[in-house]
Design a protein around this motif. Structure first.
Motif, PDB file in Angstrom:
ATOM      1  N   HIS A 777      23.833 -13.841   7.254  1.00  0.00           N
ATOM      2  CA  HIS A 777      23.430 -12.456   6.969  1.00  0.00           C
ATOM      3  C   HIS A 777      24.365 -11.447   7.613  1.00  0.00           C
ATOM      4  N   GLY A 778      25.503 -11.927   8.161  1.00  0.00           N
ATOM      5  CA  GLY A 778      26.481 -11.017   8.751  1.00  0.00           C
ATOM      6  C   GLY A 778      26.174 -10.608  10.179  1.00  0.00           C
ATOM      7  N   ALA A 779      25.270 -11.318  10.831  1.00  0.00           N
ATOM      8  CA  ALA A 779      24.921 -11.006  12.226  1.00  0.00           C
ATOM      9  C   ALA A 779      25.514 -12.075  13.152  1.00  0.00           C
ATOM     10  N   PRO A 780      25.757 -11.717  14.423  1.00  0.00           N
ATOM     11  CA  PRO A 780      26.316 -12.705  15.350  1.00  0.00           C
ATOM     12  C   PRO A 780      25.261 -13.704  15.826  1.00  0.00           C
ATOM     13  N   PHE A 781      25.700 -14.874  16.260  1.00  0.00           N
ATOM     14  CA  PHE A 781      24.820 -15.814  16.962  1.00  0.00           C
ATOM     15  C   PHE A 781      24.808 -15.383  18.431  1.00  0.00           C
TER      16      PHE A 781
END
Length: 919
Positions: A777-781
């Motif tokens: 979803h384009g978010a960082p881990f």
């Protein structure tokens, strides 16, 4: 709400014939008649559905007739079932006053607007509570309806209960409002109608209006708050069926109308608007029926794959520059837009009526404050209105003027005047378009200092915008059939103008600090706004929309009153509006040749500033989540490097100076561990020091030193990297062929998407590879558990503990909807983009582990990957590789390049994916 008469009703269902068949079955089977009766009812239901499907296929837009036909089918079945239950299952010849039962259709069924798989919403009205006979009949009827496979929403209430609950609950109040008599005790039903009007409606009109509007706003917010989202919800989305129903509910509650046609008699709509209402409703109902038939379920979201199929079923055809699905969706959005216009005018009428009634009854009855005049317009209560019905006919330039005044004075436009503007928009002809004053007013509105976005949207709703700028009219409701763009072209454009206005006012400083500074440094702010208006103006015409748009700009800008130099700049910006984002996301910004090539196209600081601003608003206006800190960082790096090159005529520092400056900066960041710079400075070549940002180098050196001290054969480190809105994954391992594709496979298996990769080899034979990774979803881990999972997955992949190919083939693509699109793989080779490397760009449909598969082909083709840059445009991925052969040379044109192209196309294609999934 539907008043359509259903033709040839007996072809759908012949109730008398079905009732006779059931009587015969009862006579034949007696107490055991239920199973054959159910079968007879099922046959009647299926036969009716088949008939309705045939009618929809013959008349694909006949929404009212088909929705009404399905409702008629259910009506007849409910009546037959009621007669069977009351005469044969629970006969009761001498009913008491309490043993009364009326059956009401509510919801979409009540309005006679049923799609093939709509719920059957029924309200049973009973004479008194806990009446054994009524309970038995209701239960028996429900079981028969369930046996038919119908999804039934039901309630059983006495009149007192129904009225009490309607007073307390908006949902029940609305359901009863559109309740329709189906069968049973008619007297009981009519008594309920009278009591509902007397006890629930009278005196509660204003409260119902505000509650319904609140409910509508919450629904819109939940579903994207725009009628131009590219996968709209036909039922509940903005501009959908529920909005039309809301108008009807409000009209019925406040003006006691019994059909939509009576809204005209009540003065809430003109005859033309009512026809428009019916047209939009008919089309939306038809679309919903097609969706239900295609999916075999109650599906209300018009997804990409359904759009193709519905367009086909509704006989839309391809046209030059526009596919059938784009033409169908453009028509859909025009209907949704019409619903929006009707809603605005209708609700304002209702509010005015309620306000007048309140004024007549209140303390200030008879008192009318005098409106003030602004340039001949009446202004009252924060609204601007035309002073007479022929105001625009006398001078059509006023159709532009009223919107400019509304923006400048921060006024709303009175709905009656909006209606007038929509009616008179056709007065805008070539003479008005070429009028100097009209164009000056339009430019003033476009560059307005308050809220040009909102006022341009109103202008678009009335059709004035599209008439005054016909090129904009062509992209009105024009969708872009892909997963990247969230809105139609006109909505995207108006949002871009709104974002530009917010940036200029400093409202987006945190997300766009550079654009916020630059907008106040450009020599012409008018250029920025006109470029935002025109950047996508030529979409849907066939051909390159940037080139066609640049030509449109050369025609329109002088008309708007821009100077020759402003016109030239706008045209250049439209032609090159994708240049900056493509360079930043698909090229290696540490390669001096990238900056040289970019600067040679931009040529001036003024162009660079404008392009940076336009790129920011264009990306952000695509939809929620498309702008992120990663893109901001890349664009910032490109801007700074090219700005320096343009201002000085050369790069400020040569290679040696850059490396020395970076080493000094890294030493400062390391503090007590600054000695690592001296110790490891020569372990990595200049290319490493130039390619990596100083903060990543500082992390790398600490990690590398620790790995060497502990004599680790493999060291993997993950951490959240806030500066880029991503997770930094660093791998240190003994360098060997195939390392890159295996690491990529490990990251993919852990659920990560690689957005950037840099591959380095130390002079002592150790690989140091940096990857920037995000989730689907384009978010960082960020979570410790997620980071450990990535580390473990990479370790397993490099140690051959897992067989990558079948495991990766099983991973689901985050956007399974991408299968609705045709994306043919395409491979481009560029030996001019870099002095040292061959740049290979692969365009393909996004799929699981695409990067791993492409990297494996490069490895098997005996090429060395030095950096990789990954960009996603919805369903489409663009992976760019900077490569050399094993001797460090470029890949020259010829047979080897042709073989590599064929292998990369196969690796990116659907056929290989299918084979892997089968394996």
């Amino acid at each position: 709400m539907s008043t359509t008469r259903i033709p040839d009703q007996r072809a759908i269902i012949d109730r008398r014939k079905l009732a006779s068949e059931i009587e015969a079955l009862v006579a034949q089977h007696g107490n055991k008649s239920r199973p054959p009766v159910v079968e007879a009812l099922k046959r009647a239901l299926e036969s009716g559905r088949t008939e309705m499907e045939g009618r929809l296929a013959a008349r694909p837009s006949a929404g009212h007739a088909v929705a009404g036909g399905y409702s008629f089918l259910i009506d007849q079945l409910v009546r037959v079932i009621h007669e069977y239950v009351t005469q044969h299952t629970y006969p009761n010849a001498n009913r008491s006053a309490g043993e009364r039962l009326a059956i009401m259709a509510v919801g979409g069924y009540g309005r006679s607007e049923m799609a093939p798989h709509s719920d059957v919403d029924i309200a049973f009205l009973v004479g008194e509570r806990r009446n054994a006979w009524c309970e038995q009949v209701v239960e028996a009827m429900l079981y028969l309806l369930w046996d038919l496979g119908l999804k039934v929403g039901h309630s059983t209430r006495t009149l007192d209960e129904a009225i009490r609950l309607a007073k307390d609950d908006l949902t029940i109040r609305t359901a009863l409002l559109e309740g329709r008599y189906v069968w049973g005790d008619r007297t009981l039903y009519e008594e309920g109608e009278r009591r509902y009007t007397r006890e629930v409606v009278e005196g509660n009109e204003r409260a119902f209006l505000s509650q319904k509007l609140e409910e509508r706003n919450a629904r819109h917010k939940r579903l994207g708050d725009s009628r131009y989202v590219v996968e709209p919800n036909v039922k509940d989305g903005k501009g959908g069926l529920r909005d039309l129903q809301t108008l009807y509910w409000i009209g019925k509650f406040i003006h006691r109308v019994s059909s939509a046609a009576e809204l005209v008699d009540a003065g809430l709509m003109t005859q033309v608007e009512y026809r428009s209402f019916r047209r939009a409703e008919r089309f939306l109902l038809a679309v919903r029926c097609h969706m239900h038939i295609i999916t075999g379920r109650a599906e209300d979201r018009l997804t990409f794959d359904l759009q193709r199929q519905v367009a086909e079923r509704m006989n839309f055809a391809d046209r030059p520059g526009k596919s059938k699905v784009e033409r169908f969706m453009q028509f859909y959005f025009l209907q949704a837009k019409r619903v929006g216009s009707l809603t605005g005018v209708f609700l304002a009428h209702i509010e005015d009526d309620l306000a007048k009634n309140a004024a007549r009854k209140g303390f200030f009855a008879g008192f009318r404050p005098k409106p003030r005049l602004v340039k001949g317009y009446r202004v009252f209560g924060g609204r601007i209105a035309a002073p007479s019905d022929d105001w625009f006919r006398k001078d059509p330039v006023r159709l532009v003027e009223i919107f400019q005044i509304a923006e400048a004075e921060e006024l709303e436009i009175h709905p009656e005047t909006m209606r007038q503007a929509a009616r008179d928009a056709k007065l805008i002809d070539n003479e008005v378009r070429e009028d100097e004053r009209a164009n000056a007013l339009f430019l003033e509105l476009l560059c307005g200092r308050n809220d040009p976005e909102m006022v341009l949207r109103w202008m678009n709703e009335t059709g004035v915008f599209g008439r005054f700028v016909p090129d904009f009219g062509k992209v009105n409701a024009q969708m872009q059939f892909d997963m990247y763009h969230h809105y139609t072209v006109d909505e995207h454009t108006i949002r871009a103008i709104g974002l530009l206005s917010q940036i200029e006012k400093g409202e987006l400083k945190d997300d766009h600090p550079r654009a916020t500074r630059l907008i106040h440094k450009v020599s012409s702010r008018r250029v920025a706004y006109v470029a935002a208006l025109l950047h996508d103006i030529a979409k849907g015409r066939g051909g390159d929309h940037s080139e066609l748009g640049a030509e449109v700009a050369l025609e329109l800008c002088p008309r708007f009153g821009l100077t020759e130099s402003e016109t030239e700049l706008v045209s250049w910006l439209v032609l090159n509006h994708l240049l900056m984002s493509h360079t930043a996301q698909k090229r290696d910004l540490t390669d001096p040749k990238t900056i040289e090539d970019y600067v040679s196209q931009v040529q001036s600081v003024e162009r660079l500033r404008h392009l940076a601003i336009l790129t920011a608003v264009d990306i952000r206006a695509v939809g929620p989540g498309t702008w992120n800190s990663w893109k901001g960082q890349l664009l910032g790096e490109l801007y700074d490097a090219s700005s320096e090159r343009l201002r000085l005529g050369h790069m400020r520092h040569g290679r040696k100076e850059k490396v020395a400056a970076k080493k000094g900066h890294v030493a400062d960041l390391l503090g007590e561990k600054a000695g690592l710079v001296e110790e490891l400075g020569t372990t990595f070549g200049d290319a490493y020091w130039i390619a990596e940002p100083v903060d990543i180098i500082a992390l790398n050196l600490v990690h590398y030193a620790a790995a060497r001290d502990l004599e680790h054969v493999l060291s993997v480190h993950c951490e959240y990297y806030e500066a880029r809105g991503a997770t930094l994954v660093t791998v240190i391992a003994s360098d060997h062929p195939g390392l890159f594709y295996r690491i990529a496979g490990g990251i993919h298996l852990a659920g990560g998407n690689i957005i950037d990769a840099r591959i380095h080899t130390s002079r002592t034979g150790w690989a140091l590879d940096n990857f920037l990774v995000q989730d689907p979803h384009g978010a960082p881990f960020r979570e410790e558990q997620q980071l450990r999972r990535i580390e473990q997955s990479i370790s397993d992949a490099l140690a051959n503990r897992i067989d990558l190919t079948p495991k990766l083939a099983q991973r689901p693509l985050p956007h399974s909807r991408s299968k609705a699109f045709d994306v043919s793989p395409r491979v481009l080779f560029d030996n001019k983009a870099s002095n040292r490397f061959t740049v290979i760009e692969v365009n393909a449909r996004d799929r699981p582990a695409l990067l791993n598969r492409l990297a494996r082909v490069l490895f098997e083709s005996r090429l060395v990957v030095h950096s990789a840059h990954i960009t996603n445009y919805g369903e489409r991925a663009v992976d760019t590789f900077y490569v050399t052969d094993l001797t460090g040379g470029k890949l020259v044109e010829g047979e080897r390049q042709n073989r590599l192209e064929a292998r990369l196309v196969e690796a990116a294609g659907d056929a290989l994916q299918a084979r892997l999934e089968d394996a």
